[in-house]
Scaffold this motif. Structure first.
Motif, PDB file in Angstrom:
ATOM      1  N   ARG B 151    -107.673   2.004  98.922  1.00 53.39           N
ATOM      2  CA  ARG B 151    -108.682   1.037  99.374  1.00 53.39           C
ATOM      3  C   ARG B 151    -108.146  -0.391  99.381  1.00 53.39           C
ATOM      4  O   ARG B 151    -108.096  -1.040 100.425  1.00 53.39           O
ATOM      5  CB  ARG B 151    -109.913   1.132  98.459  1.00 53.39           C
ATOM      6  CG  ARG B 151    -110.554   2.512  98.562  1.00 53.39           C
ATOM      7  CD  ARG B 151    -112.045   2.440  98.734  1.00 53.39           C
ATOM      8  NE  ARG B 151    -112.589   3.768  99.014  1.00 53.39           N
ATOM      9  CZ  ARG B 151    -113.389   4.419  98.166  1.00 53.39           C
ATOM     10  NH1 ARG B 151    -113.724   3.889  97.021  1.00 53.39           N
ATOM     11  NH2 ARG B 151    -113.857   5.614  98.491  1.00 53.39           N
ATOM     12  N   THR B 152    -107.716  -0.911  98.198  1.00 58.91           N
ATOM     13  CA  THR B 152    -107.335  -2.326  98.130  1.00 58.91           C
ATOM     14  C   THR B 152    -106.123  -2.622  99.008  1.00 58.91           C
ATOM     15  O   THR B 152    -106.118  -3.583  99.764  1.00 58.91           O
ATOM     16  CB  THR B 152    -107.037  -2.726  96.679  1.00 58.91           C
ATOM     17  OG1 THR B 152    -108.127  -2.327  95.857  1.00 58.91           O
ATOM     18  CG2 THR B 152    -106.841  -4.230  96.555  1.00 58.91           C
ATOM     19  N   LEU B 153    -105.110  -1.764  98.910  1.00 55.70           N
ATOM     20  CA  LEU B 153    -103.925  -1.983  99.747  1.00 55.70           C
ATOM     21  C   LEU B 153    -104.147  -1.465 101.159  1.00 55.70           C
ATOM     22  O   LEU B 153    -103.335  -1.689 102.048  1.00 55.70           O
ATOM     23  CB  LEU B 153    -102.694  -1.308  99.132  1.00 55.70           C
ATOM     24  CG  LEU B 153    -102.221  -1.871  97.797  1.00 55.70           C
ATOM     25  CD1 LEU B 153    -100.981  -1.120  97.320  1.00 55.70           C
ATOM     26  CD2 LEU B 153    -101.901  -3.358  97.926  1.00 55.70           C
ATOM     27  N   GLY B 154    -105.222  -0.728 101.333  1.00 54.00           N
ATOM     28  CA  GLY B 154    -105.586  -0.292 102.674  1.00 54.00           C
ATOM     29  C   GLY B 154    -104.680   0.773 103.257  1.00 54.00           C
ATOM     30  O   GLY B 154    -104.577   0.913 104.474  1.00 54.00           O
ATOM     31  N   LEU B 155    -104.016   1.549 102.400  1.00 54.92           N
ATOM     32  CA  LEU B 155    -103.136   2.588 102.936  1.00 54.92           C
ATOM     33  C   LEU B 155    -103.904   3.844 103.333  1.00 54.92           C
ATOM     34  O   LEU B 155    -103.379   4.709 104.029  1.00 54.92           O
ATOM     35  CB  LEU B 155    -102.038   2.939 101.916  1.00 54.92           C
ATOM     36  CG  LEU B 155    -100.986   1.848 101.710  1.00 54.92           C
ATOM     37  CD1 LEU B 155    -100.000   2.247 100.635  1.00 54.92           C
ATOM     38  CD2 LEU B 155    -100.249   1.574 103.014  1.00 54.92           C
ATOM     39  N   GLY B 156    -105.148   3.939 102.879  1.00 53.48           N
ATOM     40  CA  GLY B 156    -105.997   5.041 103.325  1.00 53.48           C
ATOM     41  C   GLY B 156    -105.596   6.391 102.764  1.00 53.48           C
ATOM     42  O   GLY B 156    -104.754   6.495 101.874  1.00 53.48           O
ATOM     43  N   PHE B 157    -106.222   7.432 103.313  1.00 55.92           N
ATOM     44  CA  PHE B 157    -105.947   8.795 102.852  1.00 55.92           C
ATOM     45  C   PHE B 157    -104.753   9.342 103.608  1.00 55.92           C
ATOM     46  O   PHE B 157    -104.886  10.163 104.508  1.00 55.92           O
ATOM     47  CB  PHE B 157    -107.180   9.681 103.063  1.00 55.92           C
ATOM     48  CG  PHE B 157    -108.345   9.275 102.201  1.00 55.92           C
ATOM     49  CD1 PHE B 157    -108.141   8.601 101.007  1.00 55.92           C
ATOM     50  CD2 PHE B 157    -109.646   9.575 102.581  1.00 55.92           C
ATOM     51  CE1 PHE B 157    -109.210   8.244 100.212  1.00 55.92           C
ATOM     52  CE2 PHE B 157    -110.715   9.214 101.783  1.00 55.92           C
ATOM     53  CZ  PHE B 157    -110.511   8.547 100.601  1.00 55.92           C
ATOM     54  N   THR B 158    -103.578   8.867 103.238  1.00 62.19           N
ATOM     55  CA  THR B 158    -102.399   9.224 104.016  1.00 62.19           C
ATOM     56  C   THR B 158    -101.316   9.845 103.137  1.00 62.19           C
ATOM     57  O   THR B 158    -101.417   9.843 101.901  1.00 62.19           O
ATOM     58  CB  THR B 158    -101.798   7.979 104.685  1.00 62.19           C
ATOM     59  OG1 THR B 158    -101.528   7.024 103.658  1.00 62.19           O
ATOM     60  CG2 THR B 158    -102.760   7.376 105.694  1.00 62.19           C
ATOM     61  N   VAL B 159    -100.284  10.327 103.790  1.00 64.43           N
ATOM     62  CA  VAL B 159     -99.148  10.921 103.091  1.00 64.43           C
ATOM     63  C   VAL B 159     -98.551   9.937 102.092  1.00 64.43           C
ATOM     64  O   VAL B 159     -98.274  10.280 100.941  1.00 64.43           O
ATOM     65  CB  VAL B 159     -98.074  11.353 104.116  1.00 64.43           C
ATOM     66  CG1 VAL B 159     -96.776  11.727 103.416  1.00 64.43           C
ATOM     67  CG2 VAL B 159     -98.567  12.504 104.958  1.00 64.43           C
ATOM     68  N   ILE B 160     -98.401   8.679 102.517  1.00 60.17           N
ATOM     69  CA  ILE B 160     -97.733   7.712 101.650  1.00 60.17           C
ATOM     70  C   ILE B 160     -98.573   7.417 100.410  1.00 60.17           C
ATOM     71  O   ILE B 160     -98.040   7.264  99.300  1.00 60.17           O
ATOM     72  CB  ILE B 160     -97.372   6.415 102.425  1.00 60.17           C
ATOM     73  CG1 ILE B 160     -96.538   5.472 101.577  1.00 60.17           C
ATOM     74  CG2 ILE B 160     -98.608   5.704 102.938  1.00 60.17           C
ATOM     75  CD1 ILE B 160     -95.149   5.947 101.296  1.00 60.17           C
ATOM     76  N   THR B 161     -99.900   7.373 100.560  1.00 60.55           N
ATOM     77  CA  THR B 161    -100.751   7.162  99.390  1.00 60.55           C
ATOM     78  C   THR B 161    -100.569   8.290  98.382  1.00 60.55           C
ATOM     79  O   THR B 161    -100.371   8.050  97.182  1.00 60.55           O
ATOM     80  CB  THR B 161    -102.230   7.096  99.819  1.00 60.55           C
ATOM     81  OG1 THR B 161    -102.373   6.079 100.801  1.00 60.55           O
ATOM     82  CG2 THR B 161    -103.116   6.797  98.635  1.00 60.55           C
ATOM     83  N   ALA B 162    -100.602   9.521  98.895  1.00 55.65           N
ATOM     84  CA  ALA B 162    -100.436  10.672  98.003  1.00 55.65           C
ATOM     85  C   ALA B 162     -99.077  10.610  97.305  1.00 55.65           C
ATOM     86  O   ALA B 162     -98.967  10.850  96.093  1.00 55.65           O
ATOM     87  CB  ALA B 162    -100.551  11.968  98.804  1.00 55.65           C
ATOM     88  N   ALA B 163     -98.045  10.252  98.067  1.00 52.34           N
ATOM     89  CA  ALA B 163     -96.702  10.222  97.487  1.00 52.34           C
ATOM     90  C   ALA B 163     -96.590   9.146  96.414  1.00 52.34           C
ATOM     91  O   ALA B 163     -95.990   9.358  95.351  1.00 52.34           O
ATOM     92  CB  ALA B 163     -95.663   9.991  98.582  1.00 52.34           C
ATOM     93  N   ILE B 164     -97.183   7.979  96.666  1.00 53.22           N
ATOM     94  CA  ILE B 164     -97.100   6.893  95.677  1.00 53.22           C
ATOM     95  C   ILE B 164     -97.816   7.303  94.387  1.00 53.22           C
ATOM     96  O   ILE B 164     -97.294   7.124  93.276  1.00 53.22           O
ATOM     97  CB  ILE B 164     -97.698   5.589  96.250  1.00 53.22           C
ATOM     98  CG1 ILE B 164     -96.798   5.048  97.371  1.00 53.22           C
ATOM     99  CG2 ILE B 164     -97.851   4.544  95.149  1.00 53.22           C
ATOM    100  CD1 ILE B 164     -97.389   3.852  98.096  1.00 53.22           C
ATOM    101  N   VAL B 165     -99.004   7.886  94.542  1.00 52.51           N
ATOM    102  CA  VAL B 165     -99.768   8.249  93.346  1.00 52.51           C
ATOM    103  C   VAL B 165     -99.052   9.344  92.550  1.00 52.51           C
ATOM    104  O   VAL B 165     -98.932   9.257  91.322  1.00 52.51           O
ATOM    105  CB  VAL B 165    -101.198   8.687  93.741  1.00 52.51           C
ATOM    106  CG1 VAL B 165    -101.917   9.252  92.528  1.00 52.51           C
ATOM    107  CG2 VAL B 165    -101.956   7.517  94.324  1.00 52.51           C
ATOM    108  N   LEU B 166     -98.538  10.342  93.247  1.00 50.57           N
ATOM    109  CA  LEU B 166     -97.812  11.394  92.525  1.00 50.57           C
ATOM    110  C   LEU B 166     -96.536  10.839  91.889  1.00 50.57           C
ATOM    111  O   LEU B 166     -96.131  11.272  90.808  1.00 50.57           O
ATOM    112  CB  LEU B 166     -97.483  12.558  93.462  1.00 50.57           C
ATOM    113  CG  LEU B 166     -98.663  13.443  93.863  1.00 50.57           C
ATOM    114  CD1 LEU B 166     -98.207  14.596  94.738  1.00 50.57           C
ATOM    115  CD2 LEU B 166     -99.401  13.979  92.635  1.00 50.57           C
ATOM    116  N   SER B 167     -95.911   9.868  92.545  1.00 57.51           N
ATOM    117  CA  SER B 167     -94.726   9.230  91.943  1.00 57.51           C
ATOM    118  C   SER B 167     -95.094   8.552  90.639  1.00 57.51           C
ATOM    119  O   SER B 167     -94.404   8.693  89.629  1.00 57.51           O
ATOM    120  CB  SER B 167     -94.135   8.194  92.902  1.00 57.51           C
ATOM    121  OG  SER B 167     -93.660   8.808  94.063  1.00 57.51           O
TER     122      SER B 167
END
Lengths: 309, 305
Positions: B151-167
């Motif tokens: 939300r805040t960074l606005g990356l949305g429900f995307t592959v990169i968001t999932a990858a960052i969070v799992l990282s």
């Protein structure tokens, strides 16, 4: 032949005239006490041939945190001579040795006061680079510690990391291994791991590795304590050879070894002060022959005759 | 003063002449041995039972359809359905996690082990936090990712968001494993390097890291294996339950195998359960393959001191 050059930490002094000193006094005045254990086995030390100090310690104390491990040490290290440091465990001889090439810097909380000079330059001055110091003043450790690399790479590591200009690394490696009296044993297996060698060979590999960077001084911290008597004899022979080109400082637990190999000996002991704290102290420094046959201090005499320590 | 008289008595069982051949039974020894074997049996038995169950259950679906076909929401089309989009999504995410998390984790560990002065309060605080982060439930990371990254960074429900969070989720695992590996490198190697005039970075990069590679690789791959199986944070991060296209970039919508398995299983039809079992076997195969690589790397590069 390889030619090796590197930028000096500072200008080395021009060739100074070497002063030949008087030989030791063992023949003139035998001490009253029996020193048979030492004196019978050998002639108590080499004749010192030089009194040109390459290093000078004056008033050196080493602290670990607030604890003063060694107190007020003053002694010279003579050029191209072997200086031995002996004394009981915990007397600070290894601590002093490590302060000579700033290896103490690696111990958190270690601090050196007083002055350690190398060709007149204070090693602990603010602008001195400890990396440069260690390139001039190498060290061989108690337990052989070759890198988990090939024999060749063990020797070539120092020249590589220090950026020495090397025309032919193969020649340099061969020269270092020859100088360490190891070449004939390993020349056919330079690519095998240094860890595959025997303990004595590993220690000579460590010496080869140290002299490959062409230091002026080699510090040895009980280099034979992990070795058997035959390997020890080989290292001692090697030390004689190396003393032609290098200044050597050796810490040893073995008094016979100090008597056999060194020109000068420093005897350290541990003292307990009024606050019941132990501090290492330099008791006596003199030519090896004199120290072992005619010690000036009662404590030295007690130690070398086996009454304590 | 007279010398004290000392009399010694031999313990009876070692008296001369007592039979060495007479084996004494030691019930304590036996009891512990049996207890330990029982523990091993329970752990191993449960694992084997689970594996056998999914293998049997998913047997009919263990063919190329699994990775060549897309999932479907229609029961009538289940015969030709697979999990390709989830598999590709998982591979996207895990590759990105490796790229993001491994350099950050390994360099953080090097800093903490080799450079940080552990007497400083901020370094101690860092260490404490890393230990604690390793124990934070993954759903918390999901919510954090939703709030800050999606939300805040606005990356949305995307592959990169999932990858960052799992990282972020597995970063503490990588850091802790790498620190252990670095710590296992003997101090004498560092000292030898310094004594030859090597700098700190030369010592770290030429001696410490090569020697620590087996431990670092093992820890890293185990961390990635954990990331690959995570479903909880992805649920919060909008992993799609059914998509019939593969992710085609960092900003693409996605789904992943654990999510896909979860959505299949919540369906009532038996065909879905079968397909889920097949997907489970696929996921397990990936994890096992990664762990095999870890073991291979460890054995291949292991150093003996």
């Amino acid at each position: 032949m390889s030619t090796v050059t590197y930028e000096p930490l500072h200008r080395r002094p021009q060739h100074q005239s070497e002063v030949t000193t008087v030989n030791h006094s063992s023949t003139t005045s035998r001490p009253a006490v029996s020193i048979s254990a030492i004196a019978d086995t050998q002639t108590a030390g080499h004749q010192a041939t030089s009194t040109v100090p390459v290093m000078e310690l004056s008033g050196v104390s080493v602290y670990y945190g607030a604890y003063e491990a060694v107190r007020d040490t003053s002694m010279p290290i003579q050029r191209k001579q072997i200086t031995a440091m002996i004394g009981p465990s915990g007397c600070g001889k290894s601590t002093i040795l490590r302060s000579l090439n700033r290896m103490n810097d690696l111990i958190p909380g270690a601090r050196v006061t007083g002055s350690v000079t190398y060709h007149g330059q204070d090693l602990y001055a603010k602008d001195v680079d400890p990396i440069e110091v260690r390139r001039r003043i190498g060290m061989v450790f108690q337990k052989p510690n070759p890198f988990p690399k090939s024999i060749y790479d063990n020797v070539a590591y120092g020249p590589r990391v220090t950026g020495m200009k090397v025309d032919n690394m193969d020649d340099l490696v061969e020269k270092a291994l020859r100088d360490a009296a190891l070449w004939d044993e390993v020349k056919d297996k330079l690519k095998t791991s240094g860890l595959a060698l025997s303990g004595g060979q590993q220690q000579r590999l460590c010496i080869a590795r140290t002299i490959a960077v062409k230091p002026e001084i080699i510090l040895m911290d009980e280099p034979c304590s992990a070795l058997d008597p035959i390997a020890t004899a080989k290292i001692e022979d090697l030390m004689f050879e190396l003393a032609n080109d290098y200044t050597i400082v050796i810490v040893t637990h073995n008094m016979q070894q100090a008597a056999r190999v060194s020109h000068y000996t420093a005897f350290f002991t541990a003292e307990v002060d009024q606050e019941q704290e132990r501090h290492g102290r330099l008791v006596e420094f003199s030519q090896t022959g004199k120290l072992f046959t005619n010690p000036a201090d009662k404590r030295t005499e007690d130690y070398i005759t086996g009454r304590f320590g | 003063m007279s010398a004290p008289t000392i009399t010694t008595t031999r313990p009876e069982h070692s008296a001369p002449g007592s039979a060495l051949t007479q084996r004494r039974s030691r019930p304590g020894e036996l009891a512990f041995r049996l207890a330990m074997q029982a523990c091993l049996l329970i752990a191993f038995g449960v694992l084997t039972a689970l594996l056998a169950w999914v293998l049997v259950k998913g047997w009919n679906r263990l063919d190329s359809r699994l990775w060549t076909e897309m999932p479907t929401g229609l029961v009538s089309r289940l015969d030709t359905a697979g999990v390709q989009s989830a598999l590709v999504g998982t591979l996207w995410i895990i590759s990105l996690v490796a790229v993001i998390c491994l350099p950050i984790g390994i360099f953080s560990a090097i800093y903490l082990e080799e450079y940080a002065d552990s007497n400083r309060w901020y370094n101690r605080l860092l260490e404490l936090n890393i230990q604690n982060l390793a124990g934070v439930p993954s759903i918390i990371f999901g919510i954090l990712g939703l709030g800050i990254i999606a939300r805040t960074l606005g990356l949305g429900f995307t592959v990169i968001t999932a990858a960052i969070v799992l990282s972020l989720l597995v970063l503490p695992v990588v850091i802790i494993a790498t620190r252990e590996a670095i710590r296992a490198v003997p101090q004498s190697i560092r000292q030898a390097s310094y004594a030859l005039g090597a700098t700190k970075w030369q010592t770290v990069s030429r001696q410490v890291l090569p020697s620590a590679v087996p431990g670092i690789a093992t820890g890293s791959i185990l961390a990635l294996s954990r990331a690959i199986g995570e479903a909880a944070p992805l649920i919060v991060l909008g992993a799609v339950t059914f998509i019939t296209f593969n992710p085609d970039g960092l900003d693409s919508r996605y789904t992943a195998l654990p999510i896909q398995i979860y959505t299949f299983i919540t369906r009532s039809q038996a065909e879905y359960a079968e397909l889920a079992a097949g997907a489970i076997v696929l996921l397990l195969a990936i994890v096992l393959a990664m762990n095999s690589i870890a073991i291979f790397v460890r054995n291949r590069f292991e150093k003996r001191w």
